[in-house]
Structure formats: C-alpha cells, structure tokens
Design a protein around this motif. Structure first.
Motif, short mmCIF file in Angstrom:
data_model
loop_
_atom_site.label_atom_id
_atom_site.label_comp_id
_atom_site.label_asym_id
_atom_site.label_seq_id
_atom_site.Cartn_x
_atom_site.Cartn_y
_atom_site.Cartn_z
N ILE A 264 0.87 -1.09 -0.05
CA ILE A 264 0.17 -0.01 -0.04
C ILE A 264 0.90 1.13 0.11
CG2 ILE A 264 -1.53 1.37 1.31
CD1 ILE A 264 -2.62 -1.37 2.11
N ARG A 267 2.30 1.98 -3.29
CA ARG A 267 1.45 2.34 -4.30
C ARG A 267 0.98 3.87 -4.19
NH1 ARG A 267 -1.72 -0.73 -7.21
NH2 ARG A 267 -3.65 0.03 -6.17
N ASP A 272 -5.07 4.73 -0.83
CA ASP A 272 -5.43 3.42 -0.50
C ASP A 272 -6.07 3.09 0.60
OD1 ASP A 272 -5.09 3.10 -3.40
OD2 ASP A 272 -3.04 1.92 -2.72
N LEU A 273 -5.49 3.92 1.76
CA LEU A 273 -5.85 3.73 3.07
C LEU A 273 -7.17 3.90 3.18
CD1 LEU A 273 -2.86 4.57 5.37
CD2 LEU A 273 -3.73 2.16 4.63
N ALA A 276 -8.98 0.86 2.44
CA ALA A 276 -8.50 -0.09 3.31
C ALA A 276 -9.20 -0.08 4.60
CB ALA A 276 -7.07 -0.29 3.46
N THR A 314 2.86 3.30 5.47
CA THR A 314 2.35 4.51 5.00
C THR A 314 2.36 5.86 5.62
OG1 THR A 314 0.81 3.29 3.35
CG2 THR A 314 0.26 5.71 3.86
#
Length: 388
Positions: A264, A267, A272-273, A276, A314
């Motif tokens: 993650i 990327r 993205d979190l 997620a 992240t």
C-alpha cells in the motif's frame, strides 16, 4: 531496484532489533502470574509492568527522540542498545517489584527511541522504490516477536523462571548489539534542534491528522482483541485448550499484514488507506453476525489480523516526509510518532472494549470496533484531501 548486500544486511539488522525489543516488551504478558506469585504482589499490580511500559513508551519516546536526535546515530543507537541490555539484566537479577518496574520503564524509553532511529536510518539508506517495503519489514519485527518470541519466552519462563526469560532477552540484545556494531551505518549525523521546535510539528494539521489515523485503526482491532479469549471460548465455542492455536494463527496472519502495508505504501499510500479502513470496518463489524458461528467467526478474526497493520509503513513515511518539509532536524521526532500513536490506539481500544462489555455484550464490541475503523477512514479522506 534490488537492495545491495549491505542494504539487505542493514534491513535484517534493523528488523532483528525490533524483534528483540518486541519480545522484551510483550513477553511479560505471558508471565504475569509467575511474576506476581514470586514477588508477592497481585496480578493486577503485576499488570502495571505492561501498562507502565506502554505509558513510558508513549510519553518518553517523542520527547527523548527529540532531545537525542542531535547526536550522531551510530554511537547513539549502540548506546541505546546497551541501555536496553542493562535494563533486561536488571530485570533478570532483581527480586524487587519496584526495581523491576523501573527497569521496564528504562527499557521502554530505550526501545522507543531505537525504533524511531531505526526508521530514520532505513529511510535514509534504502532506495526510494524499496523504502516502503523495508520499513514494513522493520515493523514486522514486532509482529514476529508476538508470534515466535513471546511464546518461546513464556515457555522458558514457565519451564525455569521468569528471571531466565529476561536472561534470554538479554542474550538476544547482546547478539543484536554485536551485529549492529558492524552493520549500522557510521556516517549518519545528528541534527541540532530544540524539543520546542520539534513539538511545533503538531501545529501542522497534516501531522496532527496523520498521527491519529493509526490510533483509531488500532483501536478498532483492540476493541475486539482485548476480549479475544472470551470471544473464542464463549461465543465461538472453542475449547480453552485450543485458544493458543487460534492466537498463533492470528499472529501468523498478522505478519502478512505488514507485507500488505508495504504494498500500500509503495502504491498510493493514504489514497489506498481510505478504502482499506472501510474494508477493515466491514470485517470487524461482521463479527456481530459471525461471533456465534465457529468457522465464520474464525474467518472474521483472521481477516481482522490481515488488516491490523496495513497503515504502518504509509503513515511512518508520510509523517517523516511532512516533518522533513518543515525541518530535517524534526524527522527523527516524526519517526517516533507512529509507534506512539499505535500504543495510544491499543489503550483506547482496550478501554472502549471494557466500557462496551460492562454495559452491553460481546457482539457489541464489533460495532464499536467498526466505528473506530470508519473514523480512521474519515481521517484518511481528510488527510488525502489536505495533501491534494
């Protein structure tokens, strides 16, 4: 881009450090009964060896990291490893609860700063394309310590004595120190800065929002995990003798969470979190329905383990990069914030779970945990919006 042999050895060394520190931190959980009986204190009093460590870690880590970041990292990290070793030696030798608690607090302070410095060293020395995966690997050291180190340390303590367990963590610390002596980079310089100047980071709304993202994500999991044993026994109908196997499986699945975190971070990071955490909320909330169904409940719990650490790499990189934009001297301080946020989240989740159980029932834990994960998602949306 592949890591060089030197970078690979360094990544292994930093992961070994977090494994050793994690084993020393968490192993006491499996030995509270033995420690309480040997030192003539209640189990509740012995529990302060866990909470005292966590509080010292949460409060001491950012303050001490901000103060010592002015010193060159090579001698500083070796000194902290020696302090960690001495803390474990004192723990192994003492028959006084007060001295044991003091040694745990010293060990917590050294562990917190070492973790922060390890993250900074990794960020500075690894190729940009591999930075996220290496940082996720270093975080995995803590997870692996829960899966391997803690059960082994508990077994040693029950077979011999809890003193022998601390001699074991001392030996692990010595091994880590010897390896670090040759592998840690000797050229990493410190950055002169004041504590006040680094605390000003919290005036940055991006730092503040980013800091609380792991807090609510971890709180969502620990609302459930704090009461995982009664859930397994009373709701899933699994025998007490098999609880250890379920927790071992949970730990193995959580190792995979660290590698998912690296993917993650490499990327779209916080982008993205956002989604997620929505997935995490759905998984946690699903326990409201699956808690009475053995197989379905186990699937929910294992998927919860897969999601527990997805934000680590992240957020770690995000906070360090935000701090670097403000002042390079503040990066070490910022690198200490993710572990602190996680510890606050553990405390929050445990407390929230206690309130839910006291005034409700076990299935309601799933609703409370899911709401915490949704708050983490909301904060991620805010953070992403601020960044873009």
């Amino acid at each position: 881009m592949a890591l060089t042999k030197k970078q690979t050895f360094l990544a292994f060394t930093l992961t070994l450090l977090t494994f050793v520190m994690g084993t020393s931190e968490f192993v006491i959980v499996g030995l509270l009964t033995e420690v309480a009986a040997d030192l003539n204190v209640t189990v509740a009093s012995a529990g302060t060896l866990v909470s005292g460590f966590a509080i010292a870690y949460a409060i001491g880590t950012p303050l001490l990291t901000g103060w010592v970041s002015r010193f060159p990292k090579y001698p500083l990290m070796l000194t902290l490893i020696v302090v960690f070793i001495l803390g474990n030696i004192i723990s192994a030798l003492t028959s006084s609860f007060g001295i044991l608690l003091a040694a745990r607090i010293v060990t917590a302070a050294a562990s917190g700063v070492l973790t922060a410095l390890a993250m900074t060293v990794a960020s500075d020395t690894m190729p940009a394309a591999r930075r996220s995966s290496v940082i996720a690997l270093i975080f995995a050291g803590f997870t692996i310590s829960n899966v391997l180190g803690v059960p082994l340390g508990t077994f040693i303590g029950q077979l011999g004595s809890w003193h022998l367990t601390f001699w074991t963590t001392t030996l692990l610390g010595v091994v880590a120190c010897i390896i670090s002596l040759f592998i840690l980079p000797k050229t990493a310089a410190g950055e002169k800065s004041s504590i006040v100047k680094q605390l000003v980071l919290f005036k940055n709304p991006k730092i503040l929002v980013g800091f609380f993202i792991p807090t609510f994500s971890i709180a969502g999991t620990y609302t459930i995990y704090t009461y995982i044993t009664p859930i397994i026994e009373n709701k899933l109908g699994i025998a007490s003798s098999s609880v250890g196997l379920v927790l071992l499986a949970y730990g193995l699945f959580s190792i995979g969470s660290n590698f998912l975190a690296g993917k993650i971070a490499g990327r779209n990071g916080i982008g993205d979190l956002r989604y997620a955490f929505i997935i995490q909320a759905i998984i946690i909330a699903s326990l409201y329905v699956t808690m009475d169904i053995t197989i379905a409940g186990l699937i929910s719990i294992m998927l919860m383990a897969v999601m527990i650490y997805v934000m680590n790499a992240t957020i770690q990189i995000y906070l360090m990069d935000q701090a670097a934009a403000y002042s390079t001297a503040a990066r070490d301080f910022a690198s200490s914030l993710t572990p602190v946020s996680v510890n606050i989240g553990i405390t929050l989740g445990s407390a929230l779970g206690g309130v839910v159980v006291a005034y409700g029932n076990l299935p309601n834990l799933a609703i409370a945990g899911g709401i915490c994960a949704l708050i983490a998602s909301l904060l991620s949306f805010i953070s992403y919006r601020m960044e873009n």
